[in-house]
Design a protein around this motif. Structure first.
Motif, short mmCIF file in Angstrom:
data_model
loop_
_atom_site.label_atom_id
_atom_site.label_comp_id
_atom_site.label_asym_id
_atom_site.label_seq_id
_atom_site.Cartn_x
_atom_site.Cartn_y
_atom_site.Cartn_z
N LEU A 104 75.06 44.47 56.61
CA LEU A 104 75.54 44.52 58.20
C LEU A 104 74.58 44.80 59.06
O LEU A 104 75.68 44.95 60.00
CB LEU A 104 77.06 43.24 57.18
N LEU A 152 84.63 38.08 59.00
CA LEU A 152 83.47 36.75 58.08
C LEU A 152 85.10 36.30 57.69
O LEU A 152 85.92 36.19 57.75
CB LEU A 152 83.37 38.63 57.30
N VAL A 182 80.20 32.24 55.68
CA VAL A 182 79.27 32.31 54.43
C VAL A 182 79.74 31.35 53.29
O VAL A 182 80.84 31.49 53.47
CB VAL A 182 79.60 33.59 53.45
N THR A 188 75.36 32.21 56.94
CA THR A 188 74.55 32.53 56.31
C THR A 188 73.58 31.17 55.09
O THR A 188 73.08 30.89 54.49
CB THR A 188 75.14 33.68 54.84
N TYR A 195 79.11 40.87 50.99
CA TYR A 195 79.21 40.42 52.39
C TYR A 195 80.57 40.43 52.44
O TYR A 195 81.08 40.86 53.53
CB TYR A 195 78.96 38.76 52.73
#
Length: 359
Positions: free
Chosen positions: A176, A185, A211, A230, A241
């Motif tokens: 990242l 996140l 995600v 993603t 992640y």
């Protein structure tokens, strides 16, 4: 008890907390010498569930399900879900006088109401009849137990969750580094019931990363072009992640537990969430996250939390203890004088007990 049959409508290739929990349960029970069998949609023709295409609805009949139950010839029957297979397994068990337990994983009444004008009272009435018909209904947290008890659910047994500390770990990489920090996140299903827009609408510095896959993915990609979506990610890339984000933001108001909370803190990433069922039980006052009705303030305050402390809190949750709780609950269904599983995790300080007798 030497063998257990688990009937579940939720199964691979789905990627969700129910499937991961059942997979890890089987791993741990087998290590304890228990034979574990599964009856899943993979054994039948199936169709996609409306609005949940990843979930397959099995096309079968009760006498066929009975045939599988008799074929596996297990000591205990556990019905994990309330879908077609769960309903037919329950019907067979009731007719044949079999002892069985169930588990309450998902707040379907709230999920259904987020899509259609179905009263919560109607959905909970149906679920209450389903779960009260067995010898015990396993729930992940004390908050969920209290909520269901208030709604008339009976014979509730605690079954917490764990996290794989070897897989989910601090794994610092450059994944990242190209994104402006701090990086906030979200990991999970991209669907309306997850309340993701409560996260996406926050005026946070740095970058937001989402995600996961789901029915809202393309819609939200178009609406929030500044956010990195993603799609589904697995394996070490998923761990990267988690481990390289600065804060894990969990906007859901409807989860019963939230396995992703444990995965995040096991990777050393603090949590920001609403003070609701799931976060209250997993994070609570452990110091591994910030729970506030002001999610933006929680996310910014969580930036100050130590990664090492998050990891230490996650180490309190193990899949072995979770499996022991499950087994103790299964044994309790046959003999209520035997202790059911105790609670594990942040602030609990107890491990479950179970005889897990082989033979």
């Amino acid at each position: 008890m030497s063998s257990i049959l688990i009937v579940t409508d939720a199964w691979k290739p789905q990627i969700n907390g129910v499937v991961r929990t059942l997979e890890r349960l089987a791993v741990e029970l087998r290590r304890m010498g228990i034979r574990v069998e599964f009856l899943t949609p993979q054994s039948f023709h199936s169709v996609p569930m409306p609005s949940y295409g990843e979930i397959r609805l099995s096309l079968t009949l009760p006498h066929i399900v009975r045939g599988f139950i008799e074929k596996y010839d297990c000591d205990h029957l556990h019905i994990a879900t309330e879908g077609p297979l769960g309903l037919m397994a329950r019907q067979v068990a009731k007719r044949d006088g079999r002892v069985f337990t169930t588990s309450y994983h998902t707040r379907f009444p709230e999920y259904l109401q987020a899509r259609y004008p179905v009263p919560l009272s109607f959905s909970y009435s149906w679920l209450r009849r389903f779960h009260n018909s067995g010898q015990g209904c396993m729930v992940a947290t004390g908050t969920l137990e209290a909520d269901l008890r208030m709604r008339g659910f009976e014979n509730l047994l605690r079954w917490s969750r764990g996290v794989d500390h070897q897989r989910f770990r601090p794994l610092r990489t450059a994944l990242l580094d190209h994104l402006p920090g701090p990086r906030f996140l979200y990991v999970g299903r991209v669907a309306v019931e997850k309340n993701i827009e409560a996260f996406l609408q926050l005026a946070l510095p740095g970058t937001k990363v989402v995600v996961g896959g789901g029915p809202q993915l393309e819609e939200l990609r178009l609406a929030y072009p500044e956010v990195l979506f993603t799609g589904p990610v697995e394996g070490d890339e998923l761990v990267e992640y988690y481990a390289n984000a600065d804060v894990f933001v969990f906007p859901s108001l409807t989860d019963t537990f939230g396995n992703v909370l444990l995965e995040a803190i096991a990777c050393g990433t603090p949590v920001a969430a609403f003070p609701v069922m799931g976060p209250i039980d997993v994070i609570g006052n452990s110091g591994a996250g910030v729970l506030k009705n002001d999610l933006q303030a929680a996310a910014l305050e969580a930036l100050e939390i130590s990664s090492d402390h998050c990891r230490d809190v996650a180490l309190r949750f193990t899949w072995r203890a979770s499996a022991e709780q499950f087994l103790a609950n299964a044994e309790h269904a046959y003999d209520p004088a035997m202790p059911a599983g105790f609670r594990q995790g942040a602030g609990a300080g107890q491990r479950s007990v179970g005889n897990h007798l082989n033979g």
